[in-house]
Structures are given as C-alpha cells and as structure tokens.
Design a protein around this motif. Structure first.
Motif, PDB file in Angstrom:
ATOM      1  N   HIS A  73      52.067 -41.747 -44.740  1.00 55.69           N
ATOM      2  CA  HIS A  73      51.450 -42.679 -44.111  1.00 55.69           C
ATOM      3  C   HIS A  73      49.764 -42.230 -43.975  1.00 55.69           C
ATOM      4  N   HIS A 128      43.490 -46.459 -38.679  1.00 54.52           N
ATOM      5  CA  HIS A 128      44.185 -45.337 -38.810  1.00 54.52           C
ATOM      6  C   HIS A 128      43.507 -44.086 -38.615  1.00 54.52           C
ATOM      7  N   GLN A 196      45.880 -55.497 -40.771  1.00 51.22           N
ATOM      8  CA  GLN A 196      44.918 -54.491 -40.377  1.00 51.22           C
ATOM      9  C   GLN A 196      43.803 -55.096 -39.643  1.00 51.22           C
ATOM     10  N   ASP A 211      50.259 -48.204 -34.160  1.00 48.10           N
ATOM     11  CA  ASP A 211      50.771 -48.806 -35.526  1.00 48.10           C
ATOM     12  C   ASP A 211      52.297 -49.399 -35.667  1.00 48.10           C
ATOM     13  N   HIS A 215      55.934 -49.059 -42.149  1.00 51.65           N
ATOM     14  CA  HIS A 215      55.524 -47.682 -42.665  1.00 51.65           C
ATOM     15  C   HIS A 215      55.281 -46.678 -41.795  1.00 51.65           C
TER      16      HIS A 215
HETATM   17 MN    MN Z   1      49.765 -47.561 -40.828  1.00 51.28          MN
END
Ligand code: MN
Length: 245
Positions: A73, A128, A196, A211, A215
C-alpha cells in the motif's frame, strides 16, 4: 481523414507508441535519485512531491492490518500516485510549487489535459499522506480531547459515530474513502468520496478518513470490508486526529 487511420504502416507505428505509452503509465519507472536519496527531475532538481516515510514499521499495525498490505500500500500504491502526479506536472512548474492541499482544493484551475491525472494521483497522494499519520501501533480505544467533544455533541456517542463512518465506507460502491470532515462553515459531517477524490475538492477539511479501496484490506480480509472497517478502529491515533482539528 487522419492518416493514422488509413495508412497501415503509420497506424502500426501509432499503435506501437500508444502501447508503450500505456505500459509506461501503468508501471512507472523509478525516478532517478539525488545524492540525498530524494527523487530527481531532469536537470537535477528535486521532484516537487515526495513519498512521506511511514511513521512506523510495516508490521506495526498487526494483527489489524498485515505487514504485506502495508508494504504494498505504501511503497507501491502511494509511490505510484506520487510518481504519476510528478509526471503530470512536468510541464506545469507553477502548479508543482503549490501545496498538495492547494493543488487539490483548486482542482478546477488545473488545465483540462492533466486535470484527471492530478485529481486521481494528487488526491491519492494527499489522502494517503493523512491516512498513515492517523494510525499507530497500539492505537484505538476511546476518543480523547477535542475530537471526543465533537463526537459527543454532533454524533451522540462514539458507538454511533463509528457506525456512521463504517456505514459510509460500506455504502461506497467500488473504491473510495469514508471521512469525518470539517465544512467551510465549521460544522462536522460524515461523507464518502469515490476513487481518490478528496474532501478538499469541496473545501471540506478531512479530520479523519478510512481507505476502503480493496488494496487496503484484500490480502487479509478478502471481500469482508465490514471486518476490516471494524478492525481499523484498533489502529486509530486519536492524538493525531486531535492535531488535525
Ligand atoms: Mn489506498
């Protein structure tokens, strides 16, 4: 008519180039590095955006989030957002000088040709960069400080708040995020964004976000997004959330 469509040789070359371009954008090449280890652009200048270091070890959030997921990630997904954002901004040095919050908050001002790339990759970088900091080893527990007060006054209690954040994450079809945001008029709200997209695109400040892309959880939880969301609360860093208030 476009000669590429009629001339078989030109068309073949066009397809070859298009194929190479697609491959290059799918698997970004590692950027050349400066002596400091920072990525370098042509001419030796540092790349405008860089992958932040993970503030703990890959396995630090076990058993709630596994080490392999964290490594891929951070080192692969987040790195790719950074690389592709830098690539999109190569011809736009003025945009590359902005903070990532200003860049995404002003996404409407980004030129058409690169806007989608900046929204997806810049949003990925911004989202992120927050996500890593609001988790910590031996996190979780009851909220403290200012966030505890806001949860009580706006959402009744922590259990209700948690359920609402988890629901927003569960109802997000496909990939995206669940957020607590502070709106422009100073109110607190729970929202979900697709892909995103960042709350900053609407002028909302993200206070915390989860998130819910596959993934983020698939290696350990497979299709069980609800189990991942429940476990995620054991990683939350309330001090870091309070610092964002
Ligand atoms: Mn992510």
């Amino acid at each position: 008519m476009d000669p590429k469509q009629t001339d078989p040789i030109a068309r073949r070359d066009f397809l070859k180039v298009a194929g190479l371009a697609a491959a290059a954008s799918a698997i970004p090449l590692a950027a050349p590095r400066l002596a400091t280890g920072a990525p370098m652009q042509e001419g030796g200048k540092p790349m405008p955006f860089e992958l932040p270091k993970l503030p703990y070890a890959f396995d630090a959030l076990e058993p709630h989030i596994d080490a392999m997921t964290m490594q891929i990630h951070h080192d692969k997904h987040h790195q790719a957002y950074v690389d592709n954002l830098n690539k999109a901004l190569v011809e736009n040095p003025d945009l590359a000088k902005k903070s990532i919050e200003d860049l995404i908050g002003g996404i409407d001002k980004v030129p058409d040709g690169i806007r989608t790339a900046v929204q997806n990759n810049g949003g990925g970088h911004l989202n992120h960069s927050m996500f890593w900091t609001i988790m910590k080893p031996k996190g979780g527990g009851d909220p403290t400080g200012k966030i505890a007060d806001v949860i009580k006054s706006t959402f009744t209690d922590f259990a209700t708040f948690k359920t609402k954040i988890n629901d927003a994450g569960m109802k997000r079809f496909g990939s995206g995020w669940s957020w607590l945001v502070k709106t422009k008029d100073g109110k607190f709200d729970i929202v979900s964004t697709a892909n995103q997209d960042s709350p900053w695109m609407k002028g909302d400040k993200p206070i915390l976000g989860v998130d819910v892309w596959e993934h983020a959880y698939y290696l350990k939880y497979q299709n069980k997004r609800a189990d991942y969301l429940n476990a995620w609360w054991n990683t939350i860093n309330w001090d870091a959330v309070n610092a964002r208030m």
